[in-house]
Scaffold this active site. Structure first.
Site, short mmCIF file in Angstrom:
data_model
loop_
_atom_site.label_atom_id
_atom_site.label_comp_id
_atom_site.label_asym_id
_atom_site.label_seq_id
_atom_site.Cartn_x
_atom_site.Cartn_y
_atom_site.Cartn_z
CB ILE A 213 46.37 132.36 -24.33
CG1 ILE A 213 47.27 131.33 -25.00
CG2 ILE A 213 47.14 133.67 -24.14
CD1 ILE A 213 47.57 131.60 -26.45
CG PHE B 54 42.34 135.46 -25.64
CD1 PHE B 54 42.03 136.25 -24.54
CD2 PHE B 54 43.67 135.29 -25.98
CE1 PHE B 54 43.02 136.85 -23.78
CE2 PHE B 54 44.67 135.90 -25.22
CZ PHE B 54 44.34 136.67 -24.13
CB SER C 2 49.35 133.31 -34.77
OG SER C 2 50.24 132.22 -34.95
CE1 TYR D 158 46.67 129.76 -36.32
CE2 TYR D 158 44.48 130.17 -35.41
CZ TYR D 158 45.86 130.29 -35.34
OH TYR D 158 46.43 130.94 -34.27
CE LYS E 238 44.43 133.79 -34.55
NZ LYS E 238 43.56 134.39 -33.52
CE1 TYR F 16 47.74 134.51 -28.52
CE2 TYR F 16 48.94 136.56 -28.23
CZ TYR F 16 47.78 135.82 -28.10
OH TYR F 16 46.65 136.37 -27.55
NE ARG G 177 57.17 125.61 -35.44
CZ ARG G 177 57.80 125.11 -36.50
NH1 ARG G 177 59.12 125.31 -36.63
NH2 ARG G 177 57.15 124.42 -37.41
CG ASP H 36 55.25 121.01 -38.98
OD1 ASP H 36 55.42 119.88 -38.52
OD2 ASP H 36 54.39 121.80 -38.55
C1 WQD Z 1 55.86 122.46 -32.81
C2 WQD Z 1 56.93 121.56 -33.37
C3 WQD Z 1 56.17 120.03 -35.06
C4 WQD Z 1 53.60 117.67 -32.43
C5 WQD Z 1 51.03 125.72 -34.10
C6 WQD Z 1 50.24 126.69 -34.92
C7 WQD Z 1 50.46 128.07 -34.39
C8 WQD Z 1 50.11 128.09 -32.93
C9 WQD Z 1 50.94 127.07 -32.16
C10 WQD Z 1 47.84 128.83 -32.60
C11 WQD Z 1 56.81 121.39 -34.89
C12 WQD Z 1 56.65 119.29 -33.82
C13 WQD Z 1 54.48 118.64 -32.91
C14 WQD Z 1 54.00 116.31 -32.42
C15 WQD Z 1 56.12 116.94 -33.33
N1 WQD Z 1 48.73 127.83 -32.74
N2 WQD Z 1 55.71 118.26 -33.35
N3 WQD Z 1 55.25 115.99 -32.87
O1 WQD Z 1 53.03 123.92 -35.49
O2 WQD Z 1 54.78 125.46 -34.43
O3 WQD Z 1 52.39 126.02 -34.24
O4 WQD Z 1 50.68 125.79 -32.76
O5 WQD Z 1 48.08 130.01 -32.64
O6 WQD Z 1 49.63 128.95 -35.10
O7 WQD Z 1 50.70 126.64 -36.24
O8 WQD Z 1 53.26 124.11 -32.97
O9 WQD Z 1 53.32 122.42 -31.18
O10 WQD Z 1 52.12 121.87 -33.35
O11 WQD Z 1 54.61 121.99 -33.30
O12 WQD Z 1 57.25 116.61 -33.75
O13 WQD Z 1 53.24 115.39 -31.99
O14 WQD Z 1 56.79 120.25 -32.82
O15 WQD Z 1 56.62 119.37 -36.23
O16 WQD Z 1 58.12 121.31 -35.41
P1 WQD Z 1 53.43 124.83 -34.39
P2 WQD Z 1 53.25 122.54 -32.67
#
Ligand code: WQD
Length: 338
Positions: A12, A81, A125, A150, A154, A178, A232, A299
């Site tokens: 970012i 950042f 976040s 983590y 924040k 974010y 998401r 999650d």
């Molecule tokens: C998104 C969705 C997973 C990987 C995290 C941090 C957040 C921010 C962004 C820093 C979820 C699913 C994921 C995979 C899957 N980071 N998934 N298979 O967890 O929403 O957010 O990253 O700021 O703080 O918590 O993002 O991309 O990890 O997951 O099914 O191999 O995709 O279960 O539903 P998340 P993510």
């Protein structure tokens, strides 16, 4: 006008450096390159034609932070950042996260508090909301007990800034919460460079499609959503970068209503994992190899932003669609692997 971007070689951060330069700001980057590479500077220059000033050191070294600010007394704003951001790693190494994400913030704020006027943008976040009680999520939604160190850093970071601003009227700050940043600059000169096995969905998808990973595991399809998979708010990283510039301008032009403000930065639209996969298959014309597996610990079911405040007060709105963002992520993956 000189703007400091800490972690400016990151995903970012680098996209924000591009948008700052495009808006006419002189940028100075501090990065310890623990999760980034100086190659990113070439990508930035190839997009904007402007060379940012770059200093490589670790913000945990207070003496180096002190030395930096003694040499750069003309910094008008800081976008911070630099932090560790892997949720799973933070559970295993909490002290690494509290030192890297909190101590460094304090060192920077100590310097900004001494200036006659300073503007500070904090990378926060949506993770602070946990599983919000109501969707879409507004900035008034309660901050929940953090699910990881983590996420806790924040929350603590926001509190440190808020407490400091209360007694430091010359310090103006905005925390940007974010949602899920994805994609890459349309030029494919910069993008996301996860080290090792990607934890996040989009890089795992693109690495599977390019053949680097065998198969995507979809973490659960038994959630209470339309298709059973998590929802998401996936925002194009360029839209997110632009939000930083307008937030900074709000402070530099004294348009802020108080000297500490919080804004959600998302698209306002939620997409399920299966919807993301379908969109990716459409834009890439690739069939994605995936399987449904058990849920991932920690999650939440669904999170997407109410962006009314950012729309009205920042005059900012995400412009790119999920298709656009996934298309840019795929273009970047193909570029990086050739
Ligand atoms: C998104 C969705 C997973 C990987 C995290 C941090 C957040 C921010 C962004 C820093 C979820 C699913 C994921 C995979 C899957 N980071 N998934 N298979 O967890 O929403 O957010 O990253 O700021 O703080 O918590 O993002 O991309 O990890 O997951 O099914 O191999 O995709 O279960 O539903 P998340 P993510």
């Amino acid at each position: 006008m000189k703007i400091l971007v800490t972690g400016g070689l990151g995903f970012i951060g680098s996209h924000t450096v591009v948008e700052l330069q495009n808006s006419g700001y002189e940028v100075i980057i501090i990065d310890n390159c623990s999760n980034s590479s100086t190659d990113v500077i070439k990508g930035i220059v190839s997009i904007t034609g402007k060379q940012p000033i770059f200093e490589q050191f670790d913000l945990r070294e207070k003496n180096k932070v002190d030395d930096f600010f003694s040499r750069h007394t003309d910094i008008e704003g800081v976008i911070h950042f630099a932090a560790s951001k892997a949720v799973g790693e933070s559970v295993e190494k909490p002290l690494l996260y509290y030192e890297n994400n909190i101590a460094t913030l304090v060192y920077i704020l100590q310097h900004l508090s001494l200036k006659a006027s300073s503007s500070f943008i904090f990378s926060s976040s949506c993770t602070v909301y946990g599983q919000a009680d109501e969707l879409p999520i507004t900035e008034n939604a309660p901050v929940k007990i953090a699910e990881s160190p983590y996420g806790n850093t924040k929350q603590i970071g926001e509190e440190i800034i808020q407490d400091t601003c209360k007694v430091t009227p010359n310090l103006k700050a905005i925390a940007l919460r974010y949602f899920n940043p994805i994609g890459a600059h349309p030029s494919a000169e910069i993008g996301e460079l996860p080290i090792g096995v990607p934890q996040n969905l989009i890089p795992y998808i693109t690495q599977t499609a390019i053949g680097l990973r065998e198969q995507l595991s979809v973490f659960g399809n038994d959630y209470p959503t339309s298709d059973g998979t998590c929802i998401r708010d996936y925002i194009h990283v360029v839209d997110l970068a632009k939000a930083h510039v307008v937030a900074l301008q709000r402070l530099l032009e004294d348009k802020n209503s108080t000297n500490y403000e919080v804004f959600n930065v998302g698209t306002g639209t939620g997409s399920s994992v299966l919807e993301v996969i379908k969109s990716f298959e459409k834009v890439s014309e690739e069939k994605l190899n995936y399987k449904i597996v058990n849920r991932r610990e920690g999650d939440i079911t669904a999170a997407y932003a109410d962006t009314t405040k950012a729309n009205h007060e920042l005059g900012w709105q995400a412009k790119s669609s999920l298709d656009d963002a996934l298309s840019s992520a795929w273009k970047w993956e193909k570029k990086v692997r050739t």
